[in-house]
Design an enzyme around this catalytic site. Structure first.
Site, mmCIF file in Angstrom:
data_model
loop_
_atom_site.group_PDB
_atom_site.id
_atom_site.type_symbol
_atom_site.label_atom_id
_atom_site.label_comp_id
_atom_site.label_asym_id
_atom_site.label_seq_id
_atom_site.Cartn_x
_atom_site.Cartn_y
_atom_site.Cartn_z
ATOM 1 N N GLY A 100 0.821 -1.197 0.000
ATOM 2 C CA GLY A 100 0.000 0.000 0.000
ATOM 3 C C GLY A 100 0.855 1.247 0.000
ATOM 4 C CG ASN A 101 -0.461 4.814 -1.815
ATOM 5 O OD1 ASN A 101 0.317 5.021 -2.726
ATOM 6 N ND2 ASN A 101 -1.743 4.550 -2.011
ATOM 7 C CG ASP A 144 -6.147 -1.414 -4.454
ATOM 8 O OD1 ASP A 144 -6.206 -1.222 -5.690
ATOM 9 O OD2 ASP A 144 -6.404 -0.524 -3.617
#
Length: 259
Positions: free
Chosen positions: A8-9, A109
């Protein structure tokens, strides 16, 4: 057992899983500047902590919303396990009918979450993933992925509020004792928690209206556990939904891709 990586970020979740169970999970910060060697050391340490035979892993699969890290983590996995990880993208078979304007643009995602949800929950399904961004993936009653939403995440909104104003502080995220705050900190906490909870409730109602029927609602991601308890709609919190979806996607492609 396979190794699943959800990049994820903000954070990277690593899990060891098979059809019987998720045997372990670990999480570390996403860092664009780390090399494959540095990530390899982190992966090796995680496997050692959980007493996993790294050479005994069947294979690995990586899903990422940070394209620059896909190949970096793929190389890290190879160094640690000797396996070539599958990288979620347009080259993999999903078995999912994606009915959006440009299917190739669907976030990996979102697709992985949809696969995980379809394997467990009745259709139609609304899937919220609450991380750096809050996303909604919608699967209709026929099992088709029909679109969704992208919303600024809970912490992103709180940081923007603090950074963009002269007098509002940076605060931790937990619900105040009551919704109507009586001081600045509690007002901000209430806005973050109850505001996002009310947003989810409202989105669910409008999505069901557009679908024309009631839906199963599932939430995952790091912020979901903090927000879902304050929603009035029934929402299933599935902490490991993405990892489950990665396993399903791995099984769909393992016969045609090297593990």
């Amino acid at each position: 057992m396979i190794l699943g990586l959800d990049i994820g970020n903000t954070s990277i979740v690593v899990g060891g899983l098979d059809e019987s169970a998720i045997h372990f999970t670990a999480e570390f910060s996403t860092d664009l500047y780390k090399t494959s060697d540095e990530y390899a050391i982190m992966l090796k340490t995680v496997l050692e902590i959980h007493e996993i035979d790294r050479k005994g892993l069947e294979g690995a699969i990586i899903g990422t919303v940070v394209p620059a890290l896909g190949e970096v983590l793929r190389e890290a996995v190879r160094k640690v396990t000797g396996r070539k990880a599958l990288l979620v993208g347009s080259g993999l078979k999903t078995g999912l009918n994606i009915l959006i304007d440009s299917p190739a643009q669907a976030g990996s995602d979102l697709i992985v979450n949809a696969l995980g949800a379809l394997a467990q929950y009745p259709k139609p399904i609304l899937i919220f993933d609450m991380g750096t961004a809050t996303t909604l993936a919608v699967v209709n009653s026929k099992g088709n992925y029909v679109g969704g939403m992208i919303i600024p995440g809970v912490m992103l909104g709180m940081e923007a509020l603090s950074n963009g104003t002269a007098q509002l502080p940076h605060i931790s995220l937990e619900a105040p004792k009551k919704m109507i705050g009586t001081n600045t900190t509690d007002c901000m906490k209430s806005g973050a928690v109850y505001g996002n909870a009310a947003m989810l409730d409202g989105i669910i109602s409008r999505a069901e209206e557009e679908l024309g029927e009631k839906a199963t609602v599932v939430a995952t991601g790091g912020m979901a556990a903090k927000i879902v308890p304050y929603c009035r709609r029934n929402i299933i919190w599935d902490e490991n939904l993405t990892l489950k979806g990665l396993l399903i996607l791995y099984r769909k492609n393992v016969k045609t891709k090297e593990s």
